[in-house]
Design a protein around this motif. Sequence first.
Motif, PDB file in Angstrom:
ATOM      1  N   LEU A   6     -15.140   0.404   5.440  1.00 44.49           N
ATOM      2  CA  LEU A   6     -14.345   1.171   4.518  1.00 44.49           C
ATOM      3  C   LEU A   6     -15.151   2.535   4.190  1.00 44.49           C
ATOM      4  CD1 LEU A   6     -11.971   0.442   3.073  1.00 44.49           C
ATOM      5  CD2 LEU A   6     -13.219  -0.096   0.836  1.00 44.49           C
TER       6      LEU A   6
ATOM      7  N   GLU B 194     -12.264  -2.269  -4.009  1.00 46.00           N
ATOM      8  CA  GLU B 194     -11.778  -2.132  -2.608  1.00 46.00           C
ATOM      9  C   GLU B 194     -10.353  -1.560  -2.373  1.00 46.00           C
ATOM     10  OE1 GLU B 194     -13.138  -4.835   0.350  1.00 46.00           O
ATOM     11  OE2 GLU B 194     -11.209  -4.800   1.193  1.00 46.00           O
TER      12      GLU B 194
ATOM     13  N   TYR C 196       0.774  -1.050   0.259  1.00 42.73           N
ATOM     14  CA  TYR C 196       0.064   0.019  -0.134  1.00 42.73           C
ATOM     15  C   TYR C 196       0.929   1.295  -0.046  1.00 42.73           C
ATOM     16  CZ  TYR C 196      -4.517  -2.314   0.076  1.00 42.73           C
ATOM     17  OH  TYR C 196      -5.527  -3.046  -0.148  1.00 42.73           O
TER      18      TYR C 196
ATOM     19  N   THR D 266     -16.809  -5.158   6.215  1.00 41.84           N
ATOM     20  CA  THR D 266     -15.747  -4.388   5.848  1.00 41.84           C
ATOM     21  C   THR D 266     -16.130  -3.474   5.038  1.00 41.84           C
ATOM     22  OG1 THR D 266     -15.149  -6.001   4.147  1.00 41.84           O
ATOM     23  CG2 THR D 266     -13.933  -6.414   5.995  1.00 41.84           C
TER      24      THR D 266
ATOM     25  N   MET E  48      -9.153   1.779  -0.847  1.00 40.59           N
ATOM     26  CA  MET E  48      -8.242   1.674   0.219  1.00 40.59           C
ATOM     27  C   MET E  48      -7.193   2.666  -0.096  1.00 40.59           C
ATOM     28  SD  MET E  48      -8.765  -0.998   2.663  1.00 40.59           S
ATOM     29  CE  MET E  48      -7.229  -1.814   3.001  1.00 40.59           C
TER      30      MET E  48
ATOM     31  N   TRP F 185      -7.313  -1.590  10.041  1.00 39.51           N
ATOM     32  CA  TRP F 185      -8.113  -2.467   8.993  1.00 39.51           C
ATOM     33  C   TRP F 185      -7.897  -3.945   9.289  1.00 39.51           C
ATOM     34  CZ3 TRP F 185     -11.911  -1.339   6.758  1.00 39.51           C
ATOM     35  CH2 TRP F 185     -12.102  -2.077   5.429  1.00 39.51           C
TER      36      TRP F 185
END
Lengths: 243, 309
Positions: free
Chosen positions: B280, B234, B40, B276, B238, B265
């Motif tokens: 989110l 997703e 990420y 989730t 994110m 998370w």
Amino acid sequence: MSTGRSILTVDRLTKRFGGLVAVNDLSFEVREHEVMGLIGPNGSGKTTTMNLISGAFAPTSGTIHLEGRRLSGLGAHEVTRAGVSRTFQLVRVLPGLSLIDNVIAGAAFGHKRRWGGPAKEQAVRLLQRVGLGAQIGLPVSALTYIDQKRLELARALAGEPEVLLLDEWLAGLNPTELQEGIALISDLRREGRTIILVEHVMDAIRSLCDRCVVMNSGAKIAEGTPQAVLSDPEVIRAYLGDE
Amino acid sequence: MTAKGWKDLVLIGVLVLAAAFVPLVTDGYWLSIAVTAMMYIALTTAWTLFSGPTHYISLATGAFFGVGGYLVATGMSDHDLPFWLMAAIAPVVSVVLAALIGAATLRLSGIYFVIFTLGLAEMIRGLVSWVQNNFLGSRGLYVLTDFTEAHIYWMLLAIAATVYVIGWLIDRSRLGFAMKIIGNDEGVAKHLGIDTARAKVLLFMVTGFFSTLVGAIVAPRYSYIEPNQVFSPELSFMVVIMALLGGTQKLWGPIIGVIPFILIWETITASFPNATTLYLGLCFLAIVYFLPNGVVGLVQKIIAKGRSA
Ligand SMILES: Nc1ncnc2c1ncn2[C@@H]1O[C@H](COP(=O)(O)OP(=O)(O)O)[C@@H](O)[C@H]1O
Ligand SMILES: [Mg+2]
């Protein structure tokens, strides 16, 4: 001063916004080293004409040429690179950049390009010239309206344009600032710059313009020296009729 | 400014060096979290390269990432091509894709761009699934390599560092300056001689390249790949959340956003595995609402207040 060769040619320019004809079959020439006033009542199409020249809008029909090169149809960035710089009627400085970077922004991608050291030196010189020497370290948000206008002028000058478009650059100034502003533009005129000046301030038009084009409802209604056009009955009627 | 710029670079150098030791001191669960975090960090830094200065919120990360993962998988599984070859081809495919998306959409502004990029990832996912099921047979795609989690971690670290250095260089270039001007006022930028469409497309291509490379490098982690999983919307969200949480004004903002968010998370997905998406969305709203300039922006504001007080 108005004996120079023609540098910018506007030919049968028309711009429609839906049903509204903002610029209607407008033709004029701007000669090298002259200050040409573009005047007329509010809503007569002056800003739209500036937008067409600067490439902000494409004309509905008609052409614009700069030194033989066709500008109409080019994007604003190409027009700028070809040699036309402008200020905006509602001032548009870059709030997230320093004063110096605001001016460098005009040099880095413009007509005559500068970057790095030379751009910075030029920016400082231009800021001093437009009267912002003492404010150089301040954030843009700390500038008064007139100082933002000065900054915008310095930015427009940084690319060393062939033609400079000033859209009501003197509007909103108090009497002292106005005198300073007129002195500044007259300085630019003395160094032989070619300028199209959209203006409402009569004193400024009289003292700065070599020639004027008068617009009303999108069309040209008069052209000539400031004295001549300002005493033209049709021009007077257009102004009075609008008030 | 210049001195501070160099300081940023040195700081990142030290961080990269420190981060390189992580696989030597942990393994198992924590290493796996570190790999996810590093993935990420690389994705968010690449995202910030484009979206930071332009303020265009791109939801195309999932599409790029998916291209990386899917091409590696299909190349290795269906055509017996080597991993490295596919990992090299995939980013180039995405650069072309980014150029096309850019040419088609960057003239649009704001919300249209967001929606288009979201739709794009979904469209590619649908297309790939359809081709896979109808023409290639729905055999599973396997990515079998000798890579350990530590290898993947180090490769991702190298990508993140490269993206950072590229961003640092762009920041000092005329392109970077152009992007700052575009972020301030795109109309003015054009009138200063900036080819705004070209500048934006160029940066979008860089972002696409690295997001895809991350997808390719991470593919061996999953060993079994299916389009629905790699073209994940997703993931796009994110990345946006973490970038906004850190703050997009500084290229190192993402690091500040990713690490706490990944930890939060992990807890959320472990405790509420069925909700989730809900969380989110809540995180997204909370960040946009309470931290519009991210943690970095908040800290800067506090420092500025401290100075003026
Ligand atoms: N972008 C636009 N869309 C629609 N109408 C416009 C636009 N810009 C200007 N106009 C209209 O064109 C006419 C001329 O406006 P403008 O060129 O701004 O006049 P001036 O600068 O002489 O005051 C006005 O009626 C104005 O409302
Ligand atoms: Mg106007």
